[in-house]
Design an enzyme around this catalytic site. Structure first.
Site, short mmCIF file in Angstrom:
data_model
loop_
_atom_site.label_atom_id
_atom_site.label_comp_id
_atom_site.label_asym_id
_atom_site.label_seq_id
_atom_site.Cartn_x
_atom_site.Cartn_y
_atom_site.Cartn_z
N ASP A 168 0.83 -1.19 0.00
CA ASP A 168 0.00 0.00 0.00
C ASP A 168 0.87 1.24 0.00
OD1 ASP A 168 0.52 0.83 2.89
OD2 ASP A 168 -0.28 -1.20 3.19
N GLU A 181 21.53 -23.53 -18.36
CA GLU A 181 20.64 -22.63 -17.61
C GLU A 181 21.44 -21.52 -16.94
OE1 GLU A 181 16.95 -25.43 -16.14
OE2 GLU A 181 18.91 -25.74 -15.21
#
Ligand code: DGJ
Length: 750
Positions: A535, A615
Site C-alpha cells: 500500500d 541454464e
C-alpha cells in the site's frame, strides 16, 4: 495557481494540469462538494444542484422554510454526524452524555505553498517543490469539535491529496467512533467499480463490476491493508477502457485496517467514503487533543485506465517513495528462502552467493532463520540475536565472505511479531496483543507485538539499530506474517482500547521513520507474507515490496497485472524461482520466469548451483538483458496490452521511455492452441509520426516445433515502421507453441 478562493462566489477551486476540483460554501456556511473531473476552469458550479424538495430528506433547522435544501440530497465535502444526511457518513462523534451529533460550519481557511505534513503518519511529500496546500477549518458549535480539511494540490502530477484532522476545541472529552479521511460525491454519471481482491499468494486480482444501487465495500479488519482487499479503488465510466474514458482513483496512504465504501444513493449520486476501518475503532479526544485521519491520494483522468495508472506510478515514485533508492539502480539480488528455507549454515549461503556472483547477481539476501532458535516457523521471533549454530562467529564473517565476492549483503527481519517460544515472549508476555482471560488466537504459531506501546517500539529501535549500525547491511526485507487478533493493549485504559489497532500502525510508522532516517543508505523492501501490506503507506518507507509469495511466473502475470493499476513496476519485488514451482508445481522455461520477474524489481530465489550449465548461461544473459534495459523498465511508462480476465491465450505488456524513444514489448504464451490464432499486438505510447526500428526479437523457451509464422515475424527485425503503424496496424509476433514460451521485442526510434 493550484488553489483559488473566490470570495464573492465563496468557492474553492483546486486546479491541476488537467483536472478541476471545486467546493462551495452555502448560505449557512456548509461546505458542499461541487465538482471533481476534467479541467473546466473556475466557474461557480453551485447552480448544478437546484433545490428539490425530496420526501424523507430532511432540512437543517435553519433551513426548515427551504425544504428543497437537504444535506441528504446535496453533495457534501465531509459529512456531519446524525444531522440530516442518511448516506454513508464520515464521522461518528459522541459527547459525554451519549449524544452523537455534529454539523460543520465554515470557520476559516488558509492556502500555503508546499505540501502539508501529517504528524505520525506517512504522507506524500513535495521534494520537487510543486505543491500547494489548502486547509479549510469547519466547526461544530455544540461539541466545539473542529475539522481541518487538508488538500495537497500537485498541479504537474495531476494529483490531489486529502486528509482530515479533528481537534477538540470544546470542554468535554469526545469519543470518535468513526473518522474517515474523506468523502467524494460524484453527483452525475454511472460508474463501474474496479478493485483488487485476493488471498495469500494470489493478491490484487482486478475485478470490475457496475455499481449497484447499494453500498459496496472494500475493506480489511486484519490490522493490515491485507492480501484480501487492496486499499485502492477505481471508479470509471461504464465504457472506459485502457485508452479512453473518465476514471477516478482513491488510494489511502494507510497500512492498517481500512475501509472504502461506495454508495449509489436514491438520486443516483455516488458517494465514496474512505479511511480507517471503524469496526472496533474509537478514539478519545480530551479537550485540546487532535486526531489525524490518514491521507488519501486522488487521481482523475478522462483518458482511460492506463493514464490513471501512470499518474499513480509517477506520483508514488516521485512523491510517496523517499530517499536515494527512488530512482537509483537497485541491485539484482538472490534470496535464499526458496533455496534453503530454514535449513542452512554459513557455508551453504556462501555456496549460493559464489555461484550467484559468478553469474552477475549483485546482492545476497539472507532470509528467515538466521536468529534466535529459529529452525522452523514455530519459535524465535523477537530474538534478534544471531543463531551461532548456523552462523558461527555471527554475521560479520558471513558478510565478509559475501562482500569478498563483490556482492552486497541484505537481511530479513520480522520485527512486529513474537513467537511464544522465544526469550522475548518469556521476558515480556504483556508485550503481545492478547485478550484478558483468553488464550490468544495463533497464526503461523506467532503473536503480534503491541506496537502501540512506546517501550516495544524503543526495544525494536535499539535491536534493529544495533543490527544495522554494526554490520555492513545494504538491504532489509521487513516481513509481517500474520494478521491482528486479540486486539487489546495492556497499557491503554478501558475507554481507549478502541485505539489499539491504529496506535499499532502509528508505532510501526514511527519505527520505520526512525530506521529509514538513521540508515538512508539501506534499501528497505516491505513484505507481509508476500503482498499482504502492499500500500501507499508502506511505500513511504519501502521503495519496493515483495509482491507475492506466489513465485509461479504464470500466476505472477495476473498478480502483477492487478498490482500495476495502482503501483509502479519499480515497487514490485519479483524473483525467478525454481521449477517445478514450489507453490503450484508448474514448470515454466527459465527465461519466461525472468521475463515475468523483469516486470518488477528483478532478482532470483533458488539455488543457482542446481542449474545446468546451459541454464546458468541463461541467467547471465538475463541479468545482462535486464541491465541493458534497466532504465526503460524501471523508469519508463508501463502499458498493459492484455487483460487476463479477457485474454487467456497470452499476457502482454510494454515499457516505453518518457521521451518515446524506445520500447520493450513482452509477451508470455499462457495457453497454447492447436491451429493457433496469430499473436498480434498493437503497441502503445509511441510518437505516431516517428520512425521506429525493430532492433531485436528474442524468443524464449519455445521448445515445441516452430510454428508457421515464426520466420515471417523474424523477418521484421531490422525493419522500420512509423509509430502509428505499430500502434494502429500492430505487429504479429512469432507463433509460439509449447509450455509457456515468451518473446521480447525491443524497438528503437531512428
Ligand atoms: C514470507 C515471505 O513472503 C517469504 O518470502 C519469506 O520471507 C518467509 N515469509 C519467511 O518466513
Amino acid at each position: 495557481m493550484g488553489i483559488q478562493f473566490d470570495a464573492a462566489a465563496r468557492t474553492f477551486t483546486l486546479s491541476t494540469r488537467s483536472t478541476t476540483y471545486q467546493m462551495g460554501l452555502d448560505h449557512l456556511d456548509h461546505l458542499l462538494h461541487l465538482y471533481y473531473g476534467p479541467a473546466i476552469g473556475q466557474g461557480d458550479l453551485a447552480a448544478m444542484y437546484p433545490p428539490a424538495d425530496r420526501g424523507f430528506s430532511p432540512n437543517h433547522n435553519a433551513d426548515r422554510e427551504r425544504r428543497g435544501i437537504s444535506p441528504d440530497a446535496l453533495p457534501q465535502e465531509y459529512t456531519g454526524c446524525n444531522t440530516g444526511d442518511f448516506r454513508l457518513s464520515c464521522l461518528v462523534v459522541r459527547e459525554e452524555n451519549g449524544a452523537a451529533g455534529a454539523e460543520w460550519r465554515y470557520a476559516s481557511h488558509s492556502i500555503q505553498k508546499g505540501k502539508y505534513a501529517l504528524t505520525g503518519l506517512p504522507a506524500a511529500h513535495d521534494e520537487e517543490n510543486e505543491a500547494e496546500s489548502l486547509c479549510i477549518r469547519m466547526e461544530d458549535s455544540v461539541t466545539g469539535l473542529a475539522l481541518e480539511l487538508l488538500y495537497g494540490v500537485f498541479e504537474r502530477q495531476d494529483i490531489i491529496t486529502r486528509a482530515a484532522r479533528l481537534v477538540n476545541g470544546g470542554s468535554q472529552t469526545l469519543r470518535l467512533e468513526k473518522a474517515a479521511s474523506m468523502c467524494l460525491d460524484l453527483p452525475f454519471g454511472r460508474w463501474d467499480m474496479i478493485h483488487f481482491h485476493g488471498r495469500h499468494a494470489m493478491e490484487r486480482r482486478m475485478e470490475r463490476t457496475p455499481l449497484m444501487n447499494a453500498i459496496q465495500t472494500v475493506s480489511s479488519t486484519r490490522g493490515a491493508s491485507s492480501h484480501h482487499h487492496n486499499p485502492f479503488v477505481i471508479l470509471c465510466d461504464r465504457k472506459a477502457n485502457e485508452e479512453h474514458g473518465l476514471c477516478y482513483g482513491v488510494m489511502p496512504v494507510y497500512s492498517g485496517s481500512h475501509r472504502t465504501d461506495v454508495e449509489v444513493d436514491q438520486n443516483g449520486l455516488t458517494r465514496i467514503v474512505s479511511g480507517i476501518h471503524d469496526e472496533r475503532f474509537s478514539w478519545q479526544l480530551a479537550p485540546g487533543e487532535a486526531f489525524t485521519a490518514p491521507e488519501v491520494i486522488l487521481a482523475c483522468t478522462e483518458n482511460g485506465l492506463t493514464a490513471l495508472s501512470q499518474q499513480y506510478h509517477r506520483f508514488i515514485r516521485h512523491n510517496v517513495c523517499r530517499g536515494e533508492f527512488r530512482f537509483a539502480r537497485r541491485p539484482v539480488l538472490i534470496n535464499n528462502w526458496e533455496a534453503t528455507y530454514f535449513d542452512f549454515d554459513s557455508d551453504a549461503i556462501v555456496r549460493i552467493a559464489e555461484k550467484a556472483a559468478a553469474l552477475g547477481v549483485e546482492m545476497l539476501v539472507l532470509d528467515d532463520g538466521w536468529f534466535g532458535k529459529r529452525n522452523d516457523d514455530n519459535s524465535g521471533l523477537g530474538d534478534w540475536f544471531v543463531n551461532e549454530n548456523k552462523l558461527p562467529g555471527g554475521l560479520s564473517p558471513l558478510i565478509e565472505r559475501v562482500n569478498a565476492l563483490g556482492m552486497k549483503f541484505g537481511i530479513w527481519v520480522e520485527p512486529e511479531m513474537v513467537s511464544e517460544d522465544s526469550e522475548l515472549y518469556r521476558a515480556h508476555p504483556d508485550w503481545a496483543l492478547t485478550l484478558p482471560g483468553r488464550a490468544p488466537v495463533m497464526s503461523r504459531n506467532q503473536m503480534v507485538l503491541d506496537m502501540g506501546r512506546p517501550d516495544v517500539v524503543d526495544y525494536l529501535t535499539e535491536r534493529l539499530t544495533d543490527l544495522l549500525a554494526n554490520n555492513p547491511i545494504a538491504y532489509v526485507k521487513w516481513d509481517m506474517n500474520r494478521n491482528m487478533t486479540d486486539v487489546y493493549s495492556r497499557v491503554l485504559p478501558a475507554e481507549r482500547q478502541g485505539e489499539a489497532a491504529h496506535r499499532y500502525m502509528l508505532g510501526v510508522y514511527k519505527l520505520l521513520e526512525t530506521l529509514t532516517t538513521r540508515f538512508p543508505h539501506v534499501l528497505f523492501e516491505g513484505c507481509a507474507g508476500g503482498g499482504g501490506r502492499f500500500d501507499a503507506g508502506m511505500l513511504a518507507y519501502f521503495t519496493q515490496i515483495w509482491c507475492s509469495d506466489d513465485t509461479d511466473a504464470i500466476e505472477r502475470l495476473v498478480i502483477q497485472h492487478g498490482t500495476s493499476f495502482g503501483y509502479p513496476v519499480s515497487s514490485m519485488g519479483a524473483h525467478v524461482s525454481a521449477c517445478p514451482n514450489h507453490q503450484t508445481g508448474r514448470t515454466t522455461p527459465l527465461w519466461t520466469r525472468a521475463v515475468a520477474a523483469m516486470a518488477g524489481t528483478f532478482g532470483y530465489e533458488l539455488d543457482l548451483n542446481k542449474l545446468s550449465d546451459e541454464e546458468a548461461a541463461q541467467v547471465k544473459e538475463q541479468i545482462a538483458f535486464f541491465d541493458k534495459h534497466y532504465q526503460l523498465i524501471q523508469n519508463g511508462l508501463y502499458y498493459r496490452l492484455t487483460d487476463p480476465t479477457e485474454e487467456e491465450r497470452y499476457a502482454a505488456w510494454q515499457f516505453v521511455d518518457e521521451e518515446q524513444g524506445e520500447t520493450l514489448v513482452n509477451l508470455v504464451l499462457t495457453h497454447p492452441e492447436a491451429n493457433a490464432r496469430p499473436l498480434h499486438v498493437w503497441l502503445r505510447g509511441l510518437a505516431p509520426d516517428a520512425l521506429y526500428r525493430v532492433e531485436s526479437l528474442d524468443i524464449h523457451g519455445c521448445h515445441a516445433a516452430p510454428q508457421a509464422g515464426l520466420d515471417l515475424a523474424m523477418e521484421g527485425v531490422g525493419k522500420t515502421y512509423s509509430g502509428s503503424t505499430l500502434m494502429h496496424a500492430g505487429y504479429t509476433l512469432p507463433q509460439l507453441a509449447g509450455d509457456y514460451p515468451s518473446v521480447q521485442m525491443y524497438v528503437k526510434r531512428v
